[in-house]
Write a protein that holds these residues in place. Structure first.
Motif, short mmCIF file in Angstrom:
data_model
loop_
_atom_site.label_atom_id
_atom_site.label_comp_id
_atom_site.label_asym_id
_atom_site.label_seq_id
_atom_site.Cartn_x
_atom_site.Cartn_y
_atom_site.Cartn_z
N ARG A 111 -47.83 32.54 13.74
CA ARG A 111 -46.97 32.30 12.57
C ARG A 111 -47.75 32.51 11.28
NH1 ARG A 111 -46.83 27.80 9.94
NH2 ARG A 111 -47.43 26.51 11.72
N ARG A 112 -48.95 31.93 11.19
CA ARG A 112 -49.73 32.10 9.98
C ARG A 112 -50.15 33.55 9.77
NH1 ARG A 112 -53.83 26.87 9.41
NH2 ARG A 112 -52.20 25.28 9.28
N ASN A 265 -43.67 29.23 5.65
CA ASN A 265 -44.83 28.60 6.28
C ASN A 265 -44.93 27.14 5.87
OD1 ASN A 265 -47.52 28.81 7.74
ND2 ASN A 265 -48.17 28.08 5.72
N ALA A 268 -42.40 25.21 7.81
CA ALA A 268 -42.80 25.05 9.21
C ALA A 268 -43.94 24.04 9.34
CB ALA A 268 -43.23 26.41 9.78
N GLU A 269 -44.89 24.07 8.40
CA GLU A 269 -46.00 23.11 8.44
C GLU A 269 -45.48 21.68 8.25
OE1 GLU A 269 -49.10 23.44 9.11
OE2 GLU A 269 -49.51 25.58 8.98
N ARG A 271 -42.45 20.54 9.02
CA ARG A 271 -41.77 20.13 10.26
C ARG A 271 -42.78 19.79 11.35
NH1 ARG A 271 -36.51 20.93 11.39
NH2 ARG A 271 -37.02 21.40 13.57
N ARG A 272 -43.86 20.58 11.43
CA ARG A 272 -44.90 20.31 12.43
C ARG A 272 -45.56 18.97 12.15
NH1 ARG A 272 -50.45 21.54 12.39
NH2 ARG A 272 -51.39 21.73 14.45
N GLY A 273 -45.87 18.69 10.89
CA GLY A 273 -46.47 17.42 10.55
C GLY A 273 -45.56 16.24 10.85
N ALA A 275 -43.18 16.20 13.16
CA ALA A 275 -43.11 16.05 14.62
C ALA A 275 -44.35 15.34 15.16
CB ALA A 275 -42.96 17.43 15.27
N LEU A 276 -45.54 15.68 14.62
CA LEU A 276 -46.76 15.02 15.07
C LEU A 276 -46.75 13.53 14.71
CD1 LEU A 276 -49.43 17.73 14.15
CD2 LEU A 276 -48.67 17.08 16.44
#
Length: 286
Positions: A111-112, A265, A268-269, A271-273, A275-276
């Motif tokens: 992705r990046r 990006n 997405a980052e 959303r990833r954070g 989720a974590l």
């Protein structure tokens, strides 16, 4: 970060107005010398604060990077349309993304990598090599963007080790010292009008850096950097209204591609954070 962006667009207009009558190193030195006057009362308290040696080294490295960046930038600003300068500068967060990943030992990931490729494609749309001349001004702005990106990484780290006012003050002190020999080498007479304009540029730039450092304290780079993308609209308007520069749809399109890539990006980052964080909360829940 919004206030910082508005201030830096004002800086662009001031430097553009001054043109090429003064050498880039001399203009940059006078601008930062004004900044030293703003922060001179802080010099004694900063010295007595007694920061650890690694912090002083970070101040020094950031100063050296900013010396290179501002000389490249002042040189480009007088030769490249304002909107093109802003569009090329949008590569800054992409470079930050790549360098931060490398410095932290993290792989780019698919992705990046796609974000980086899309942003580079946007830069090619702005520059259009082969369809028009890519001038030394464009190359100078590319070099400035790279130096500014690395400087921002140092600023982000320093914002965790020193107050925002100290971070900006030390940048003014170190860059002024670094620019002094370069300015003396190319020095030409300066009139009162040029000094007044450079004083205004210094005031806006100092406020912009202070606001930016406060933003770094309040939020991560992935949150603060996308706000700077509004600058392309203000820069295009400034170029058209103040300097009669035509609004180039290719520049707007290329800037939009870069903005889109980095914004996706960032989303997405985030959303990833989230989720974590949720997964971590579930793992510790009774």
């Amino acid at each position: 970060m919004l206030a910082s962006g508005i201030a830096f667009v004002g800086v662009n207009g001031g430097v553009k107005h001054l043109g090429t009558d003064l050498p880039a190193a001399q203009s940059a030195f006078i601008r930062f010398a004004y900044g030293v006057l703003f922060f001179l009362p802080m010099l004694g308290p900063i010295w007595r604060k007694g920061f650890p040696a690694p912090v002083w080294r970070l101040f020094g490295w950031r100063g050296l990077l900013h010396v290179a960046a501002v000389v490249f930038w002042f040189h480009a600003m007088a030769r490249v349309p304002v909107a093109e300068m802003s569009a090329i500068a949008f590569l800054n967060p992409v470079i930050v993304l790549v360098l931060a990943g490398l410095m932290l030992g993290e792989p780019l990931g698919m992705r990046r990598l796609l974000v980086v490729l899309a942003a580079l494609a946007g830069a090619m749309i702005v520059l259009r090599p082969g369809f028009r001349a890519v001038t030394e001004g464009h190359l100078s702005q590319m070099a400035a963007t790279l130096c500014f990106a690395v400087s921002y990484l140092f600023a982000k780290r320093l914002s965790q080790l020193a107050p925002p006012g100290v971070v900006v003050a030390m940048m003014s002190f170190s860059v002024t010292l670094g620019l002094l020999p370069l300015a003396l080498w190319v020095w030409v007479p300066v009139d009162l009008n040029q000094m007044v304009w450079l004083g205004g540029v210094a005031g806006l730039a100092t406020f912009g850096h202070y606001a930016m450092t406060r933003a770094f304290v309040a939020a991560p780079l992935t949150v603060t950097q996308p706000v700077t993308f509004l600058q392309i609209l203000w820069s295009a308007a400034l170029g058209a209204l103040a300097f009669a520069e035509p609004v180039d749809p290719w520049v707007i399109a290329g800037g939009a591609v870069i903005i889109g890539a980095v914004s996706l990006n960032t989303w997405a980052e985030a959303r990833r954070g989230l989720a974590l964080a949720e997964a971590e909360a579930e793992s510790v829940a009774p």
